[in-house]
Design an enzyme around this catalytic site. Sequence first.
Site, mmCIF file in Angstrom:
data_model
loop_
_atom_site.group_PDB
_atom_site.id
_atom_site.type_symbol
_atom_site.label_atom_id
_atom_site.label_comp_id
_atom_site.label_asym_id
_atom_site.label_seq_id
_atom_site.Cartn_x
_atom_site.Cartn_y
_atom_site.Cartn_z
ATOM 1 N N ARG A 50 -17.355 2.715 -10.902
ATOM 2 C CA ARG A 50 -17.580 3.137 -12.294
ATOM 3 C C ARG A 50 -17.403 1.982 -13.271
ATOM 4 N NH1 ARG A 50 -17.695 8.709 -12.358
ATOM 5 N NH2 ARG A 50 -16.755 9.731 -10.537
ATOM 6 N N LYS A 98 -10.898 11.190 2.359
ATOM 7 C CA LYS A 98 -10.054 12.161 3.047
ATOM 8 C C LYS A 98 -9.328 13.005 2.010
ATOM 9 C CE LYS A 98 -9.473 8.991 6.945
ATOM 10 N NZ LYS A 98 -8.559 8.140 7.730
ATOM 11 N N GLY A 126 -10.785 7.854 10.986
ATOM 12 C CA GLY A 126 -10.029 7.384 12.130
ATOM 13 C C GLY A 126 -8.744 6.711 11.695
ATOM 14 N N SER A 130 -6.648 0.076 5.746
ATOM 15 C CA SER A 130 -7.601 -0.890 5.203
ATOM 16 C C SER A 130 -7.074 -2.331 5.223
ATOM 17 C CB SER A 130 -8.002 -0.497 3.778
ATOM 18 O OG SER A 130 -6.869 -0.365 2.942
ATOM 19 N N LYS A 181 -3.645 15.240 7.952
ATOM 20 C CA LYS A 181 -2.531 14.387 8.399
ATOM 21 C C LYS A 181 -1.865 13.674 7.237
ATOM 22 C CE LYS A 181 -4.947 10.544 7.735
ATOM 23 N NZ LYS A 181 -4.636 9.493 6.753
ATOM 24 N N ASP A 234 -5.322 9.136 13.934
ATOM 25 C CA ASP A 234 -5.139 8.888 12.511
ATOM 26 C C ASP A 234 -3.733 9.303 12.076
ATOM 27 O OD1 ASP A 234 -5.656 8.176 9.936
ATOM 28 O OD2 ASP A 234 -7.237 9.634 9.586
ATOM 29 N N SER A 244 0.846 2.951 4.768
ATOM 30 C CA SER A 244 0.311 4.248 4.379
ATOM 31 C C SER A 244 0.876 4.684 3.031
ATOM 32 C CB SER A 244 0.664 5.303 5.440
ATOM 33 O OG SER A 244 0.495 6.609 4.926
ATOM 34 N N ASN A 246 0.645 7.629 1.661
ATOM 35 C CA ASN A 246 1.254 8.959 1.755
ATOM 36 C C ASN A 246 2.654 8.888 2.366
ATOM 37 O OD1 ASN A 246 -1.082 10.783 0.887
ATOM 38 N ND2 ASN A 246 -2.033 9.472 2.420
#
Length: 330
Positions: A50, A98, A126, A130, A181, A234, A244, A246
Amino acid sequence: MTTATQTVDQVFETYKHREITLAVLGAGAWGSALAFIATTHNHTVRVWSRSGDLSLAEAVDGAEVILSAISMKGVADVVDQLQELNIPETTILVTATKGLDPKTTLTPSLIFQQAFPHHAVAVLSGPNLSKEIEAGLPAATVIACENEIAAEAVQHVFAGENFRTYSSTDPLGAELGGTLKNVIAIAVGVCEGLKLGSNARSALITRALPEVMRVGTHLGGQPETFLGLSGLGDMLATCTSVLSRNYRVGYGLAEGKSLEQILEELGSTAEGVNTAYVLHDIAQREEISIPISKQVYLLLKGDISAEEAVAALMERKLKAEDYQEILQGE
């Protein structure tokens, strides 16, 4: 070159054997990593965001594959914009997001498929952190599409020496495995933040698998998909790495930080937060048991503390371990 006599599948088949034009929507860490992989394979890659100079119309013009790696909150709007651009049916649409849409509770691939019913819509999912992919470390992923030829075409676009791709015909299962997950990763982050040890972490991940399978199969995914790279694979990657986002949300909550502070420190989206809220709505509507995800939901809302969430799980009614539950997601 497409001719009037070629079928869509025949055009897809040609993508396996030549360089193609790929439009990547989303210039975040994940979109950038996937764009980098495709570029190293000599494909023409256009990245849209954007805030970028390239318009969406310019980015997708002539693209044989359009890959969306934008955050969940932006998916519906971008799909609406794409509908106005007359995307040809020979263009494969791929989603690498996701999450679950708060308004409709749909996954990204279902939103794309409703908007483009005659297009091949694939899911890329999967154990793919990154930062590790950008560093050139080995990884594997799943390209899932009901159209097998389209799945194989996208598989060839991203397959490389350090990035192995597998094809699947269960896009919804692959997508739900990668989505659900994230909620579990928050729970594991809490476990780690409270210093509960490896035993507790292993038990939590093992019990989380049938929970994810129970939800995923109820919503239409195939049981075996959740035991593969886009499911268990994953989950393991996201639940055991400080990379991660999360996981870091859960860890921060266990340290007593507010959710707002944690998200500000992350500086990027942690899809598991939104997913926990939407998953709770789905579970109530469909009457699905989600004991672990429910505690994450209550914790994110601020209704309970991290310690209370763990106590609630440990105090559940005693039962036998049901192996069929794990194998079949029941």
